[in-house]
Design a protein around this motif. Sequence first.
Motif, mmCIF file in Angstrom:
data_model
loop_
_atom_site.group_PDB
_atom_site.id
_atom_site.type_symbol
_atom_site.label_atom_id
_atom_site.label_comp_id
_atom_site.label_asym_id
_atom_site.label_seq_id
_atom_site.Cartn_x
_atom_site.Cartn_y
_atom_site.Cartn_z
ATOM 1 N N THR A 1 1.280 14.300 2.101
ATOM 2 C CA THR A 1 0.590 13.475 1.146
ATOM 3 C C THR A 1 -0.065 12.472 1.763
ATOM 4 O O THR A 1 -1.307 11.988 1.261
ATOM 5 N N ALA B 1 -3.752 13.635 2.962
ATOM 6 C CA ALA B 1 -4.321 14.079 1.874
ATOM 7 C C ALA B 1 -5.048 12.695 1.085
ATOM 8 O O ALA B 1 -6.235 12.769 0.664
ATOM 9 N N GLY B 2 -4.008 11.797 0.992
ATOM 10 C CA GLY B 2 -4.525 10.693 0.361
ATOM 11 C C GLY B 2 -5.483 9.853 1.023
ATOM 12 O O GLY B 2 -6.118 9.014 0.430
ATOM 13 N N THR B 3 -5.425 9.593 2.372
ATOM 14 C CA THR B 3 -5.977 8.566 3.122
ATOM 15 C C THR B 3 -7.213 9.217 3.930
ATOM 16 O O THR B 3 -8.250 8.938 3.832
ATOM 17 N N PHE C 1 -8.350 12.569 -1.327
ATOM 18 C CA PHE C 1 -7.807 13.090 -2.602
ATOM 19 C C PHE C 1 -7.290 11.805 -3.407
ATOM 20 O O PHE C 1 -6.776 10.716 -2.562
ATOM 21 N N ASN C 2 -7.199 11.879 -4.797
ATOM 22 C CA ASN C 2 -6.510 10.911 -5.340
ATOM 23 C C ASN C 2 -5.142 10.947 -5.004
ATOM 24 O O ASN C 2 -4.610 11.878 -4.872
ATOM 25 N N TRP C 3 -4.127 9.861 -5.458
ATOM 26 C CA TRP C 3 -2.913 9.735 -4.834
ATOM 27 C C TRP C 3 -2.210 10.906 -5.846
ATOM 28 O O TRP C 3 -1.050 11.471 -5.543
ATOM 29 N N GLN D 1 -3.132 13.773 -6.879
ATOM 30 C CA GLN D 1 -3.498 14.963 -6.218
ATOM 31 C C GLN D 1 -2.807 15.298 -4.852
ATOM 32 O O GLN D 1 -2.233 16.404 -4.442
ATOM 33 N N ALA D 2 -2.540 14.231 -4.037
ATOM 34 C CA ALA D 2 -2.029 14.137 -2.818
ATOM 35 C C ALA D 2 -0.669 14.309 -3.048
ATOM 36 O O ALA D 2 -0.107 15.277 -2.143
ATOM 37 N N LEU E 1 -0.035 18.177 -3.972
ATOM 38 C CA LEU E 1 -0.353 19.005 -2.676
ATOM 39 C C LEU E 1 0.767 18.701 -1.599
ATOM 40 O O LEU E 1 1.227 19.644 -1.201
ATOM 41 N N GLY E 2 1.373 17.409 -1.341
ATOM 42 C CA GLY E 2 2.510 17.068 -0.674
ATOM 43 C C GLY E 2 3.680 18.108 -1.182
ATOM 44 O O GLY E 2 4.578 18.628 -0.365
#
Length: 64
Positions: free
Chosen positions: A25, A28-30, A34-36, A38-39, A42-43
């Motif tokens: 998470t 992917a987010g930072t 990705f927007n949070w 989506q992050a 995905l996480g």
Amino acid sequence: MSDADASADLGSTIAALTVAFVLITLVAGTLLGFNWTQAVLLGGFAGVVAAASAWLTERRAGGD
């Protein structure tokens, strides 16, 4: 299987789930942009895969 073995199995599965979720998470987010929402999705998917992998590995190691 004793109670100690069962709690160790559960502990390793929860640890795998938590570490994979947090790590994927955050990356992917930072880092990947990705927007949070989506992050987090995905996480969550990565966490489920990690928990399933930990469970299967423990089953194979235990001879079940």
